[in-house]
Scaffold this active site. Sequence first.
Site, PDB file in Angstrom:
ATOM      1  N   GLY A   1     -37.403 -58.174 -71.365  1.00 53.23           N
ATOM      2  CA  GLY A   1     -38.384 -56.925 -70.895  1.00 53.23           C
ATOM      3  C   GLY A   1     -39.695 -57.887 -70.399  1.00 53.23           C
ATOM      4  O   GLY A   1     -40.018 -59.108 -70.182  1.00 53.23           O
ATOM      5  N   SER A   2     -40.354 -56.849 -70.680  1.00 55.62           N
ATOM      6  CA  SER A   2     -41.986 -57.872 -70.182  1.00 55.62           C
ATOM      7  C   SER A   2     -42.675 -58.719 -70.988  1.00 55.62           C
ATOM      8  O   SER A   2     -42.312 -58.673 -72.735  1.00 55.62           O
ATOM      9  CB  SER A   2     -42.821 -56.390 -69.980  1.00 55.62           C
ATOM     10  OG  SER A   2     -43.219 -55.493 -71.422  1.00 55.62           O
ATOM     11  N   THR A   3     -43.297 -59.755 -70.309  1.00 58.93           N
ATOM     12  CA  THR A   3     -44.373 -60.363 -71.349  1.00 58.93           C
ATOM     13  C   THR A   3     -44.983 -59.850 -72.223  1.00 58.93           C
ATOM     14  O   THR A   3     -45.164 -60.459 -73.402  1.00 58.93           O
ATOM     15  CB  THR A   3     -45.511 -61.674 -70.027  1.00 58.93           C
ATOM     16  OG1 THR A   3     -43.677 -61.903 -69.474  1.00 58.93           O
ATOM     17  CG2 THR A   3     -45.420 -62.190 -70.808  1.00 58.93           C
TER      18      THR A   3
ATOM     19  N   CYS B   1     -35.124 -59.735 -63.138  1.00 58.32           N
ATOM     20  CA  CYS B   1     -35.936 -60.946 -63.557  1.00 58.32           C
ATOM     21  C   CYS B   1     -36.103 -61.862 -62.705  1.00 58.32           C
ATOM     22  O   CYS B   1     -36.963 -62.964 -62.958  1.00 58.32           O
ATOM     23  CB  CYS B   1     -36.211 -61.428 -64.811  1.00 58.32           C
ATOM     24  SG  CYS B   1     -34.606 -61.280 -65.458  1.00 58.32           S
TER      25      CYS B   1
ATOM     26  N   GLY C   1     -42.893 -58.820 -75.401  1.00 58.02           N
ATOM     27  CA  GLY C   1     -42.819 -60.178 -75.882  1.00 58.02           C
ATOM     28  C   GLY C   1     -43.837 -60.576 -76.931  1.00 58.02           C
ATOM     29  O   GLY C   1     -43.115 -61.586 -77.788  1.00 58.02           O
TER      30      GLY C   1
ATOM     31  N   LYS D   1     -31.008 -52.263 -80.292  1.00 60.71           N
ATOM     32  CA  LYS D   1     -31.497 -51.279 -78.945  1.00 60.71           C
ATOM     33  C   LYS D   1     -31.127 -51.498 -78.033  1.00 60.71           C
ATOM     34  O   LYS D   1     -32.101 -51.794 -76.949  1.00 60.71           O
ATOM     35  CB  LYS D   1     -33.094 -51.039 -80.247  1.00 60.71           C
ATOM     36  CG  LYS D   1     -33.827 -50.085 -79.197  1.00 60.71           C
ATOM     37  CD  LYS D   1     -35.394 -50.505 -79.190  1.00 60.71           C
ATOM     38  CE  LYS D   1     -36.370 -50.186 -78.374  1.00 60.71           C
ATOM     39  NZ  LYS D   1     -35.703 -49.345 -76.955  1.00 60.71           N
TER      40      LYS D   1
ATOM     41  N   GLU E   1     -36.748 -62.851 -72.715  1.00 62.33           N
ATOM     42  CA  GLU E   1     -36.429 -62.969 -71.898  1.00 62.33           C
ATOM     43  C   GLU E   1     -37.202 -62.153 -71.241  1.00 62.33           C
ATOM     44  O   GLU E   1     -36.472 -61.490 -70.785  1.00 62.33           O
ATOM     45  CB  GLU E   1     -34.672 -62.904 -71.702  1.00 62.33           C
ATOM     46  CG  GLU E   1     -33.921 -63.482 -70.230  1.00 62.33           C
ATOM     47  CD  GLU E   1     -34.057 -62.917 -69.045  1.00 62.33           C
ATOM     48  OE1 GLU E   1     -35.187 -62.746 -68.091  1.00 62.33           O
ATOM     49  OE2 GLU E   1     -33.455 -61.737 -69.456  1.00 62.33           O
TER      50      GLU E   1
ATOM     51  N   GLU F   1     -45.543 -59.353 -61.964  1.00 62.52           N
ATOM     52  CA  GLU F   1     -44.027 -58.791 -61.500  1.00 62.52           C
ATOM     53  C   GLU F   1     -44.234 -57.513 -61.250  1.00 62.52           C
ATOM     54  O   GLU F   1     -43.991 -56.395 -61.873  1.00 62.52           O
ATOM     55  CB  GLU F   1     -43.517 -58.856 -62.732  1.00 62.52           C
ATOM     56  CG  GLU F   1     -41.766 -59.093 -62.639  1.00 62.52           C
ATOM     57  CD  GLU F   1     -41.398 -59.082 -64.313  1.00 62.52           C
ATOM     58  OE1 GLU F   1     -41.543 -58.472 -65.042  1.00 62.52           O
ATOM     59  OE2 GLU F   1     -39.731 -59.781 -63.331  1.00 62.52           O
TER      60      GLU F   1
HETATM   61  P1  NDP Z   1     -41.240 -53.099 -72.069  1.00 60.13           P
HETATM   62  O1  NDP Z   1     -40.648 -54.588 -72.187  1.00 60.13           O
HETATM   63  O2  NDP Z   1     -42.419 -52.449 -72.131  1.00 60.13           O
HETATM   64  O3  NDP Z   1     -39.730 -52.746 -72.820  1.00 60.13           O
HETATM   65  C1  NDP Z   1     -39.038 -53.093 -73.193  1.00 60.13           C
HETATM   66  C2  NDP Z   1     -37.865 -52.630 -74.279  1.00 60.13           C
HETATM   67  O4  NDP Z   1     -38.855 -53.119 -75.368  1.00 60.13           O
HETATM   68  C3  NDP Z   1     -38.156 -50.965 -74.134  1.00 60.13           C
HETATM   69  O5  NDP Z   1     -36.605 -50.423 -74.458  1.00 60.13           O
HETATM   70  C4  NDP Z   1     -38.501 -50.864 -74.984  1.00 60.13           C
HETATM   71  O6  NDP Z   1     -39.068 -49.335 -75.830  1.00 60.13           O
HETATM   72  C5  NDP Z   1     -38.871 -51.579 -75.958  1.00 60.13           C
HETATM   73  N1  NDP Z   1     -40.750 -52.167 -77.191  1.00 60.13           N
HETATM   74  C6  NDP Z   1     -41.625 -51.441 -76.130  1.00 60.13           C
HETATM   75  N2  NDP Z   1     -42.374 -51.508 -77.247  1.00 60.13           N
HETATM   76  C7  NDP Z   1     -41.907 -52.135 -78.266  1.00 60.13           C
HETATM   77  C8  NDP Z   1     -42.580 -52.955 -79.159  1.00 60.13           C
HETATM   78  N3  NDP Z   1     -43.560 -52.838 -79.879  1.00 60.13           N
HETATM   79  N4  NDP Z   1     -41.324 -53.833 -80.131  1.00 60.13           N
HETATM   80  C9  NDP Z   1     -40.088 -54.106 -79.799  1.00 60.13           C
HETATM   81  N5  NDP Z   1     -39.752 -53.158 -78.469  1.00 60.13           N
HETATM   82  C10 NDP Z   1     -40.490 -52.508 -78.236  1.00 60.13           C
HETATM   83  O7  NDP Z   1     -41.103 -53.071 -70.232  1.00 60.13           O
HETATM   84  P2  NDP Z   1     -40.744 -51.558 -69.569  1.00 60.13           P
HETATM   85  O8  NDP Z   1     -39.177 -50.958 -69.423  1.00 60.13           O
HETATM   86  O9  NDP Z   1     -41.960 -51.157 -70.030  1.00 60.13           O
HETATM   87  O10 NDP Z   1     -41.091 -52.144 -67.975  1.00 60.13           O
HETATM   88  C11 NDP Z   1     -41.948 -53.182 -68.094  1.00 60.13           C
HETATM   89  C12 NDP Z   1     -42.575 -54.414 -67.208  1.00 60.13           C
HETATM   90  O11 NDP Z   1     -41.173 -55.448 -68.141  1.00 60.13           O
HETATM   91  C13 NDP Z   1     -41.403 -54.076 -65.611  1.00 60.13           C
HETATM   92  O12 NDP Z   1     -41.808 -53.708 -64.471  1.00 60.13           O
HETATM   93  C14 NDP Z   1     -41.074 -55.614 -65.319  1.00 60.13           C
HETATM   94  O13 NDP Z   1     -41.865 -55.937 -64.846  1.00 60.13           O
HETATM   95  C15 NDP Z   1     -40.752 -55.940 -67.128  1.00 60.13           C
HETATM   96  N6  NDP Z   1     -39.506 -56.141 -67.237  1.00 60.13           N
HETATM   97  C16 NDP Z   1     -38.721 -56.809 -67.244  1.00 60.13           C
HETATM   98  C17 NDP Z   1     -37.071 -57.385 -67.734  1.00 60.13           C
HETATM   99  C18 NDP Z   1     -36.136 -58.339 -67.462  1.00 60.13           C
HETATM  100  O14 NDP Z   1     -35.011 -57.919 -67.475  1.00 60.13           O
HETATM  101  N7  NDP Z   1     -36.965 -59.591 -68.189  1.00 60.13           N
HETATM  102  C19 NDP Z   1     -36.210 -56.333 -68.161  1.00 60.13           C
HETATM  103  C20 NDP Z   1     -36.692 -54.288 -68.169  1.00 60.13           C
HETATM  104  C21 NDP Z   1     -38.831 -54.102 -67.619  1.00 60.13           C
HETATM  105  P3  NDP Z   1     -39.664 -48.122 -74.585  1.00 60.13           P
HETATM  106  O15 NDP Z   1     -38.923 -48.242 -73.923  1.00 60.13           O
HETATM  107  O16 NDP Z   1     -39.028 -47.293 -75.729  1.00 60.13           O
HETATM  108  O17 NDP Z   1     -41.513 -48.909 -74.450  1.00 60.13           O
END
Ligand code: NDP
Length: 505
Positions: free
Chosen positions: A243-245, A299, A248, A190, A265, A399
């Site tokens: 993505g975000s903690t 990150c 996660g 995804k 990650e 963050e």
């Molecule tokens: P999220 O962690 O919310 O989203 C990352 C991905 O996970 C998106 O594709 C999101 O889809 C998906 N997701 C959301 N909810 C679920 C779920 N219940 N089950 C499975 N997948 C899900 O990050 P955001 O994009 O909202 O960013 C928020 C914060 O996260 C940033 O400000 C940053 O601090 C951190 N972040 C860290 C990253 C890294 O490289 N480690 C990368 C991106 C963000 P959808 O967008 O539809 O919610």
Amino acid sequence: MSAQDARGPNEHEEAVRGIRDKLYIDGAFVDAADGRTLDVLSPHDNALIATIAEGGVEDVDRAVAAAERAFPAWSEMAAADRGLLLLKLADAIEAHGDELAMLETIDTGHPIRDSRFIDVPRTAACFRYFGGMADKFQGSVVPVEAGFLNYVLRAPIGVVGQIVPWNFPLMFVSWNMGPALAAGNTVVMKPSEITPLSTLRVAELMSEVGFPNGVVNIVPGYGHTVGQRLAEHPRIGKIAFTGSTATGRRIVEASKGNLKRVQLELGGKGANIVFDDANIVAAVNGSAWAIFHNQGQACIAGSRLILHKRIADSFLEKFLTLTRSIKVGDPCELTTEMGPLTSTLHRDRVVDYIKVAKDQGGTILAGGMAPADPALAKGCYVLPTVVCAKPTDRVAQEEVFGPFVTVLTFESDEEALSIANATEYGLGAGLWTADLARAHKMARGLRGGICWINSYKRVNPGSPFGGVGKSGYGREMGFEAMHDYTEARSIWVNVDAQVPPFYKR
Ligand code: NDP
């Protein structure tokens, strides 16, 4: 169009023409089962770039079924042949480098010079590394008791789910798929619904170079539908999430039904320590890169600048001059050094932190607002921002994930280490010093997965990438990633052992 604009009629049009607007399942571009679509917007001016199919739960199930069907043949294919396909993909990515770079730039806001000279080469290099790895990743023979042969196979897990964010969509395709495919797994990915375009184009290149149908499936869609289904899916053996903690944690929760393996990650709050014996010119330059590359949306960004009090003023004078000189603008311009943040939602989150910093008594030393240029008014722009704060302030702990660096100071090595380690994250950190002994000592003491000495933000497909604490677990890249995408299977053979019968009859 300016002379400096990389959107020559050919490159821009070719990239837009190249947009694939459907899901990629079982080797075909298809509509969503329920016909839904979603709009992909430009971060530069919020104009519509494309309307693409929006995957849902049924589409994930279709994709998992295709990946399951493809798994036996893919996992049994000679590892060298799997590797060859990854090597061909790396070549195809390079051959279509201009187009992929433009697609990435218009979708994410990465300055075109970064997309072209960092993202595309790193993506190709990563696929090439794992292409070469496929037939070199070995099991082992364990020296057990006489008469027995015990060997350990590294077997692929099966169907793996990968949820990839919007900050480096092209590069993260290779970080995730490279080891998974080299090890013989099949994939349902995804991409972020905000930035799916380069991923869909890579899927098409995979099809062109000969990846069998179903080995890779791409289902763009929302987290609460597609992401959630991937995380809970009973026939997915591993889920990799970047993505975000907070999300996660939800992934871990959703994954428990079939106890699938999880790789996380997550966020970071990178400490970047400058000692009083550092090469200040190099440290100023490297520290700006550490935070402002990709608008700070990384990150591993060096988002806490921790300066020795003796050099803090002279360092900051140079750092602020450099910060104010960074050229913020249309990411398609070749001279642009910092583009927009990737979405309006995220821009608003970053802007909120400027208020948080002020409310807690922080001083804004640079930036802290959108650029004045009216040509950028519709986009997700924020000026590079430098804030003086206390180590316990929210902007020094949470963050921000934007072009936003918090400045802190210290007087002793012990204090520097204690400030650096005083967050719940533990991913990347950097330090600048001429003292080799101090450098190694600090590197050992810094809590995290990666440390750069007199440098920042280096990555290489051979070097493990990942964090500790709230930054997650598991490793991308290198042999560690291959381990994380395989199961150890212990095989026992009685070659010459006279074992007594277990039951005397
Ligand atoms: P999220 O962690 O919310 O989203 C990352 C991905 O996970 C998106 O594709 C999101 O889809 C998906 N997701 C959301 N909810 C679920 C779920 N219940 N089950 C499975 N997948 C899900 O990050 P955001 O994009 O909202 O960013 C928020 C914060 O996260 C940033 O400000 C940053 O601090 C951190 N972040 C860290 C990253 C890294 O490289 N480690 C990368 C991106 C963000 P959808 O967008 O539809 O919610």
